[in-house]
Every structure is written in structure tokens, then in C-alpha cells.
Design an enzyme around this catalytic site. Sequence first.
Site, short mmCIF file in Angstrom:
data_model
loop_
_atom_site.label_atom_id
_atom_site.label_comp_id
_atom_site.label_asym_id
_atom_site.label_seq_id
_atom_site.Cartn_x
_atom_site.Cartn_y
_atom_site.Cartn_z
N GLY A 69 0.82 -1.21 0.00
CA GLY A 69 0.00 0.00 0.00
C GLY A 69 0.85 1.26 0.00
O GLY A 69 0.59 2.21 -0.74
N THR A 70 1.89 1.26 0.83
CA THR A 70 2.72 2.46 0.96
C THR A 70 3.36 2.83 -0.37
O THR A 70 3.33 4.00 -0.78
CB THR A 70 3.81 2.22 2.04
OG1 THR A 70 3.15 1.89 3.27
CG2 THR A 70 4.69 3.44 2.24
N ASN A 165 -8.12 3.67 8.92
CA ASN A 165 -7.53 2.48 9.53
C ASN A 165 -7.68 2.45 11.04
O ASN A 165 -7.64 1.40 11.65
CB ASN A 165 -6.04 2.37 9.15
CG ASN A 165 -5.32 3.69 9.24
OD1 ASN A 165 -5.72 4.67 8.64
ND2 ASN A 165 -4.25 3.72 10.01
N GLN A 193 -7.87 0.02 3.39
CA GLN A 193 -8.73 -0.63 4.40
C GLN A 193 -10.11 -0.99 3.83
O GLN A 193 -10.91 -1.60 4.54
CB GLN A 193 -8.90 0.27 5.63
CG GLN A 193 -7.63 0.44 6.45
CD GLN A 193 -7.18 -0.84 7.18
OE1 GLN A 193 -7.93 -1.81 7.29
NE2 GLN A 193 -5.95 -0.84 7.66
N SER A 233 -3.93 -3.13 -0.80
CA SER A 233 -2.81 -3.94 -0.30
C SER A 233 -3.33 -5.31 0.12
O SER A 233 -4.28 -5.41 0.90
CB SER A 233 -2.20 -3.21 0.90
OG SER A 233 -1.10 -3.93 1.40
N HIS A 235 -2.24 -7.75 2.06
CA HIS A 235 -2.16 -8.33 3.41
C HIS A 235 -3.30 -7.85 4.31
O HIS A 235 -3.47 -8.35 5.42
CB HIS A 235 -0.78 -8.09 4.04
CG HIS A 235 -0.52 -6.72 4.57
ND1 HIS A 235 -0.67 -6.40 5.90
CD2 HIS A 235 -0.10 -5.59 3.96
CE1 HIS A 235 -0.32 -5.14 6.09
NE2 HIS A 235 0.02 -4.61 4.93
N THR A 270 11.90 -6.68 -10.68
CA THR A 270 11.35 -8.02 -10.93
C THR A 270 10.16 -8.25 -10.00
O THR A 270 10.25 -8.01 -8.80
CB THR A 270 12.45 -9.08 -10.69
OG1 THR A 270 13.56 -8.75 -11.52
CG2 THR A 270 11.95 -10.47 -10.99
N CYS A 361 2.16 1.16 12.86
CA CYS A 361 3.51 1.71 12.72
C CYS A 361 3.84 2.70 13.83
O CYS A 361 4.99 3.02 14.04
CB CYS A 361 3.66 2.38 11.36
SG CYS A 361 2.19 2.47 10.40
N1 PLP Z 1 -3.17 3.09 3.98
C1 PLP Z 1 -3.91 2.63 4.99
C2 PLP Z 1 -5.27 3.23 5.24
C3 PLP Z 1 -3.43 1.59 5.81
O1 PLP Z 1 -4.17 1.14 6.82
C4 PLP Z 1 -2.13 1.06 5.54
C5 PLP Z 1 -1.56 0.00 6.41
O2 PLP Z 1 -1.87 -0.07 7.57
C6 PLP Z 1 -1.41 1.56 4.45
C7 PLP Z 1 -1.95 2.59 3.70
C8 PLP Z 1 -0.05 1.01 4.10
O3 PLP Z 1 -0.16 -0.27 3.51
P1 PLP Z 1 1.06 -1.31 3.52
O4 PLP Z 1 1.17 -1.85 4.90
O5 PLP Z 1 0.67 -2.36 2.53
O6 PLP Z 1 2.27 -0.54 3.08
#
Ligand code: PLP
Length: 421
Positions: A69-70, A165, A193, A233, A235, A270, A361
Site C-alpha cells: 500500500g505504501t 484504519n 482498508q 494492499s 495483506h 522483478t 507503525c
Molecule cells: N493506507 C492505509 C489506510 C493503511 O491502513 C495502511 C496500512 O496499515 C497503508 C496505507 C499502508 O499499507 P502497507 O502496509 O501495505 O504498506
Amino acid sequence: MIYLDNNATTRPTPAVVEAVTGALNDHWHNPSSIHRPGQAARAQVELSRGKFAQLLGVRPRELSFTSGGTESIDLAIRGLIGAFLGSPQRSKPGPAPLLITSAIEHSAVRDLAAELERRGEATVAYVEVNLDGTVDPDSLAALLQTNRAQAPARAAIVSLQWANNETGAVQPIEAFHQICRDQGALLHCDAVQWIGKCPAHTPALLMPLTVTHRHREDHSPTAVLPCDLLTCSAHKFHGPKGVGLLWARAGVRLRPTLLGTQELGRRAGTENVPGIIGAGVAAMEAAAWIADASAISRQAALRTRFENAVLAACPASHINGPTDERRLWNTTNIAFPSLEAEAVLLGLSEAGVCASAGAACSSGSLDPSPVLLAMGVTTASAHGSIRFSLSRSTTPEEVDAAVPIIAKVVARLRRVMPVGS
Ligand code: PLP
């Protein structure tokens, strides 16, 4: 352990684990290689892209795999800004683009916006956030109107999340999109989310739509997501970590941040073939679960039953965020004012319950969640706020067993630090 931290990450399903381990054995080859096993790996990557296209209701070619996601968010926002700064129409240096976002975004957006502003690559403006954690669409419209009234108006990029989130607050993303279209701005939606938990399309959005932007028209019948770029994302919906997706509507220009040939030149490197194959399986399983509306209602009712039981068992506790349907079915953020979230989390963990304080985080830090503070939650409440998040497989037995554990931990800490101290 009773795992109530599914907004941080989810457990991969058995089918996902099998797909990833199978791929590590069978599809370890480079999907850019010309030889037969390389092309077999390529076919698997494209199969997964097709599965995500089905989950999102978009064309496979509009999707790029990333490392999560990031990275998807970074590529969406910096890619748009880069495309604007490099645009042939921009012959002489003009004002940096305007990036409109909110103070309740995930740090992947918040910290990026602050960095872009610090480096002079964007001017950042923030929409207003209500006490329940929802964003006021009128404040977005006002910021865009003010920008358009200026000469010259800045190119405007909006980045707002679909669901929060920490509180689960669901934002009026369709209203944001309408405003952006009216004002000639591009909307990026952090849907990390939302996607995989809820339908990407509401019934209203399933109607054929002609999207008109200032510089282009899109008559695509599939272009119905309520934004121009969307990130998700794997996961967060029982897929492996390290696989993200960026969807960009056909015609949206992005300057890649990693240069090379993969992913149609949008994201070099890759591909993580086993992860992408596992993510495709997770996407299909999520799509099948979401298609059954009763499953979502059942888990939402379970969340509410859990939340009511915790509120009843813990005097002075209250919910942060919306308490109506404008909330993800799996999330509740409960404040235990005057307690320290870290102490509550450690007590819960010792007693067999996993939860979180705000974003994963930022756990380990004693600072209260900046998201809750931006909503106007008091410091005392924000310090003692815990996020509990269910998954589609959380059971009534698990939540019922968690409630007395939570009540006991909170009562023990209250004896040490009574309310009002
Ligand atoms: N955006 C939101 C709303 C999230 O909750 C998160 C992860 O907690 C992210 C972005 C980042 O995703 P990733 O953990 O896959 O980098």
C-alpha cells in the site's frame, strides 16, 4: 491468542499459503525471461492481475503491482506530481501543484504530503475533519474553488482515504469524486482498508458513466470506481505482505518513481511472483465473501455486540469515530480515558488478546494517535484509545471470550490510575 488486530494485518488463508509455497517451488523464474518457465511465471502474474481486475471491476492493463500500500500511494501521488512537473504544457516554472488531503490519512499519505511540502514540490492544504472522523465534502469544494479563483490556478491533486484504519470511518468518496470532477482535479483514493472487505462498487456506481475531465473524456463502461487512482494492499484481506496494487484510470498520466520496463514501465523491478500469485487467490476469496451481503451484516453485528459488551463492562469508556453505518464493519476504536494505551495493550497481550493503539507503525511510541487528535478527541481519551478489528473469520466465541479479559485489564489499570487523575 484472540486476534483482534486485523486492520494491522490479516492471517493468510490456507489457499493463499498453498499458492505462495507452490509458487516458490514452481514459479521462481523471472517473468521477464523469454524462456518457457519465465513465460509460465509471466502467465501467473497476468492471471493474478486479471483476478484483481475482477475484484475492482476495472481493466487489467490499468493495474500495476507494487510492494504494498505504501509504495502504491507513493507512486500515485509522486507520479501525478512528477507528470505535472514534466508536462509539455508547463514550459516555464510555475507554482507547485496543490495537494489536498486530510490530517487523518495513514502516515503513508500524511508523511509524504509533509515531505513534498518541505521540498517545495507541492503546496499542501487540509480538508476539515468532523469529530466523528468523517471529512466534510464542502470543505474540499471550498479549497478547490479558492484554488480555481486564483490566477493562475494550481494543478490540483486530491488524496483522501475511503476508510480510516484507526476508527473505521467511511468517507463520502463518491461526493469527493463528483466535486473533483466538477473542479477539474484528480482524486487518488487510499482504499487499503476498504478493498477486500467491502464492495468496490455501490449500486449507483454500477450505472454506465461518462467521465469528463478538464483535458479528456472517458466513455469506458468499466470506469466506475469513484476516483481516478486507487491503492490497495493484499495483506489487509488475507493475502501475503509485500503486494500492493495501483489502479490508474485510462488516460491518467503518471511519471514512474522507479525506472525500468516492468509493469508497463510504471513500476520497475522483478515482480514478487509468489506474492502476486497468493494475492490473486486472496482477491478471489475476498470477492466471493463480499458477494454475500449477509456475511458482512453478520460480522458487523458481531463487532457491535463486542463493542456494546466492552462499553457496558468498562465504565467511562466511549467510541471514537462514527457509530452508525458510516463505519467499516470490522472496526471499533474504544477510548478508556486517562489510561495509557500501551499499558492496556501489554495487559491484553499477556492475557491472550491482540489489539492495537492507532496505526501499527506508531505503536511502541507514547504519543497519542495524531489521527484521533486531528478529529478533536481529547488528549486524555486519545492516550487511552484502543483499536479492535475483526476479520471475516472472527467467531462469536472469540469476541465473547475477549470481553471479560478486556474488562479485567482495564479495571486493574483503573485501580492504579483512576479516572480523572
Ligand atoms: N493506507 C492505509 C489506510 C493503511 O491502513 C495502511 C496500512 O496499515 C497503508 C496505507 C499502508 O499499507 P502497507 O502496509 O501495505 O504498506
